[in-house]
Design an enzyme around this catalytic site. Structure first.
Site, PDB file in Angstrom:
ATOM      1  N   ARG A 192       3.085  -1.661  10.920  1.00 13.08           N
ATOM      2  CA  ARG A 192       3.206  -2.945  10.225  1.00 13.08           C
ATOM      3  C   ARG A 192       4.095  -2.794   8.997  1.00 13.08           C
ATOM      4  O   ARG A 192       3.965  -1.831   8.231  1.00 13.08           O
ATOM      5  CB  ARG A 192       1.827  -3.457   9.805  1.00 13.08           C
ATOM      6  CG  ARG A 192       1.887  -4.930   9.441  1.00 13.08           C
ATOM      7  CD  ARG A 192       0.528  -5.575   9.317  1.00 13.08           C
ATOM      8  NE  ARG A 192       0.617  -6.985   9.684  1.00 13.08           N
ATOM      9  CZ  ARG A 192      -0.138  -7.944   9.193  1.00 13.08           C
ATOM     10  NH1 ARG A 192      -1.090  -7.673   8.340  1.00 13.08           N
ATOM     11  NH2 ARG A 192       0.028  -9.192   9.573  1.00 13.08           N
TER      12      ARG A 192
ATOM     13  N   TYR B 263       0.848  -1.201   0.000  1.00 17.60           N
ATOM     14  CA  TYR B 263       0.000   0.000   0.000  1.00 17.60           C
ATOM     15  C   TYR B 263       0.886   1.255   0.000  1.00 17.60           C
ATOM     16  O   TYR B 263       2.098   1.153  -0.130  1.00 17.60           O
ATOM     17  CB  TYR B 263      -1.004  -0.057   1.148  1.00 17.60           C
ATOM     18  CG  TYR B 263      -1.957  -1.218   0.972  1.00 17.60           C
ATOM     19  CD1 TYR B 263      -2.769  -1.302  -0.163  1.00 17.60           C
ATOM     20  CD2 TYR B 263      -2.018  -2.260   1.889  1.00 17.60           C
ATOM     21  CE1 TYR B 263      -3.610  -2.380  -0.374  1.00 17.60           C
ATOM     22  CE2 TYR B 263      -2.867  -3.347   1.694  1.00 17.60           C
ATOM     23  CZ  TYR B 263      -3.663  -3.399   0.557  1.00 17.60           C
ATOM     24  OH  TYR B 263      -4.486  -4.472   0.347  1.00 17.60           O
TER      25      TYR B 263
END
Ligand SMILES: Cc1cc2nc3c(=O)[nH]c(=O)nc-3n(C[C@H](O)[C@H](O)[C@H](O)COP(=O)(O)O)c2cc1C
Length: 396
Positions: free
Chosen positions: A230, A178
Site C-alpha cells: 500500500r 508510517y
C-alpha cells in the site's frame, strides 16, 4: 473489456477472488493490552466474511515500539503481530473471514513516529530522523542502524506468523505516514547514512523489508499466497515536500519490476484524485508503469454500487472502507444483485448490525472529528458513553 463488480479476478500467483470489492484495512482499536485480539475484535470481523471478496485486516505492528498508534479507544489498542503468542487470536479472525470462501489478508506495519501510545506512556517513538515535529506532542528518537535491521527482520517474522495464522495473503503498509513512508520521505528522512539522501538510499528500507517478506513467503507460504503493497501517492504539506507523484511513480515501477507483488493498493481519499498538472488519476499513472498482471486497488469515497462501478475505470479492484463499516454486507449485496439494498448511513440500529467496536463508535460519534460518515449526527449522543477514556485525557 468492461469490468464488472462481480467478475472473478485471478492474481499473479494464482489466487482467485469472486468479485472486485475489497474491504481496506481499518484500525478498530479493539485490541487488548499488548495488541491481542479481543471479543470485540472477533464480533466485528464475525459479521464481515461477505463485506467484500477480499478483506484486508487492519494494520498489525510487527515489533515493540512499532505501535500501537492512535489511541481513540477505551483502554483498547491497535492489534499486534509481534510475537508467536499473537498468532492464535489473529488465526480466529482469519477463520471468521474465510468462512464464506472469501480471502483474508493481513496488513503489517511499523508506525515509526506515529507510535503515539508508547510515546505517551513512557516508551519510545522511533523515526528515521530526530526532528521536532510540531504536530506531535511527544519527542521522537532517531532509529539506530541496529534497530533498522531488527525491524526488517520483524517484518519477515510477521509474514511467517500471518502464514501460520491461515491468512491468504498480506499487505505491507507503505502508506499513511508510517515508517515505510517516513523513510521514503525527503522531509522526514534527513539521514546522511545509507538509509537517507538519494532515492536509492531512501528506498533501502522498503527494499530490504520486501526481501525479508518475500523470502519467508517463497519458503513457507502456499504458492498462491497474495502479497500487496500500500502506498500514499504523494506527501506534500504546504512547503514541506516529502515526495511527489514522480517519486512514487518511480517507486511503484520498481516495486512492479523487481518484486512479485500481486497488487498495489493506492491509499487516497478519493479514487478519482488527480495530481496537480496531470489529466490522469494517480492509479492511472501507476497502471502505465506496472506489469499488466499486477492488480491495482483504488479507494476513497465509494459509498454505493454506482460509485464502485465507476471506480473500476480507475483500478482493477475497489476498496470500500467506511461503506463496509456501515454495511458489513456491502459486497454480498452487490454479488447477489441487491446493490440497491446497501445501507449507506450509520444509525444506532445499524451499529448493532455492523458490530462497530467501542473505539470506532467513539471516533465517528464525536462531533469534533473531521472524518465524515453519513448519518453520524444520529450517533453523536453515543459519544457520551465513552467519556473519561484515555482518548479524552490524551486529546487527538
Ligand atoms: C477507522 C479507520 C481506520 C483506518 N485504518 C487503516 C489501517 O489500519 N490501515 C490503512 O492502510 N488504512 C487505514 N484507514 C484508511 C482506509 O483503509 C481507507 O483508505 C479510507 O477509509 C478511505 O476509504 P473510504 O472513503 O472508503 O472510507 C482507516 C480508515 C478509517 C476510517
Amino acid at each position: 473489456m468492461v469490468k464488472k463488480l462481480t467478475d472473478q479476478v485471478t492474481f499473479r500467483h494464482g489466487a482467485k477472488i469472486n468479485g472486485r470489492i475489497v474491504q481496506p484495512p481499518m484500525l478498530t482499536n479493539s485490541g487488548l493490552s499488548g495488541g491481542f485480539v479481543s471479543q470485540d475484535t472477533l464480533d466485528y470481523y464475525a459479521v464481515r466474511p461477505e463485506s467484500a471478496s477480499m478483506i484486508i485486516v487492519e494494520y498489525c505492528y510487527v515489533i515493540k515500539d512499532g505501535g500501537p498508534s492512535h489511541t481513540w479507544g477505551a483502554n483498547k489498542e491497535q492489534l499486534g503481530i509481534q510475537s508467536d503468542e499473537h498468532i492464535e487470536g489473529l488465526a480466529k479472525i482469519a477463520k471468521l473471514l474465510k468462512a464464506k470462501g472469501n480471502k483474508a489478508i493481513l496488513q503489517i506495519n511499523h508506525s515509526g513516529r506515529e507510535s503515539n501510545y508508547p510515546a505517551r506512556h513512557g516508551g519510545r517513538a522511533l523515526a528515521p530522523s530526530k526532528i521536532d515535529f510540531s504536530f506531535l506532542d511527544y519527542p521522537v528518537e532517531e532509529i539506530t542502524e541496529k534497530e533498522i535491521y531488527e525491524v526488517i527482520e520483524a517484518f519477515g517474522a510477521a509474514a511467517r506468523r500471518a502464514i501460520k495464522a491461515g491468512y491468504d495473503g498480506l499487505e505491507i503498509h507503505g502508506a499513511n505516514h508510517y515508517l515505510h513512508q517516513q523513510f521514503f520521505s525527503k522531509w522526514s528522512n534527513q539521514r546522511t547514512d545509507q538509509w537517507g539522501g538519494s532515492y536509492e538510499n531512501r528506498t533501502r528500507f522498503i527494499r530490504m523489508v520486501n526481501d525479508a517478506v518475500f523470502k519467508v513467503i517463497r519458503e513457507e507460504a502456499p504458492k498462491d499466497f497474495i502479497v500487496g503493497y500500500r502506498i500514499s501517492p504523494e506527501e506534500i504539506h504546504g512547503e514541506n515536500v516529502g515526495y511527489t507523484i514522480e517519486d512514487s511513480k518511480q517507486l511503484v515501477e520498481d516495486l512492479g519490476k523487481n518484486y512479485d507483488f500481486d497488487y498495489i493498493h493506492v491509499s487516497n481519499l478519493n479514487y478519482k484524485n488527480i495530481p496537480a498538472g496531470y489529466d490522469k488519476s494517480y492509479s492511472q499513472i501507476y497502471r502505465e508503469v506496472l506489469p499488466d498482471d499486477v492488480k491495482l486497488i483504488v479507494v476513497g469515497g465509494v459509498t454505493n454500487e454506482e460509485k464502485a462501478q465507476d471506480a473500476l475505470n480507475y483500478g482493477d479492484l475497489v476498496a470500500v472502507g467506511r461503506g463496509t463499516l456501515i454495511d458489513p454486507e456491502f459486497g454480498k449485496k452487490i454479488m447477489e444483485g441487491r446493490g440497491n439494498e446497501i445501507v449507506t448511513a450509520i444509525s444506532p440500529e445499524q451499529i448493532k448490525i455492523s458490530k462497530l467496536p467501542p473505539a470506532l463508535i467513539t471516533l465517528f460519534s464525536d462531533p469534533r472529528m473531521p472524518l465524515q460518515m453519513p448519518g453520524r449526527e444520529s450517533i453523536f449522543s453515543l459519544h457520551d458513553l465513552y467519556k473519561g477514556d484515555d482518548y479524552y485525557r490524551e486529546g487527538y
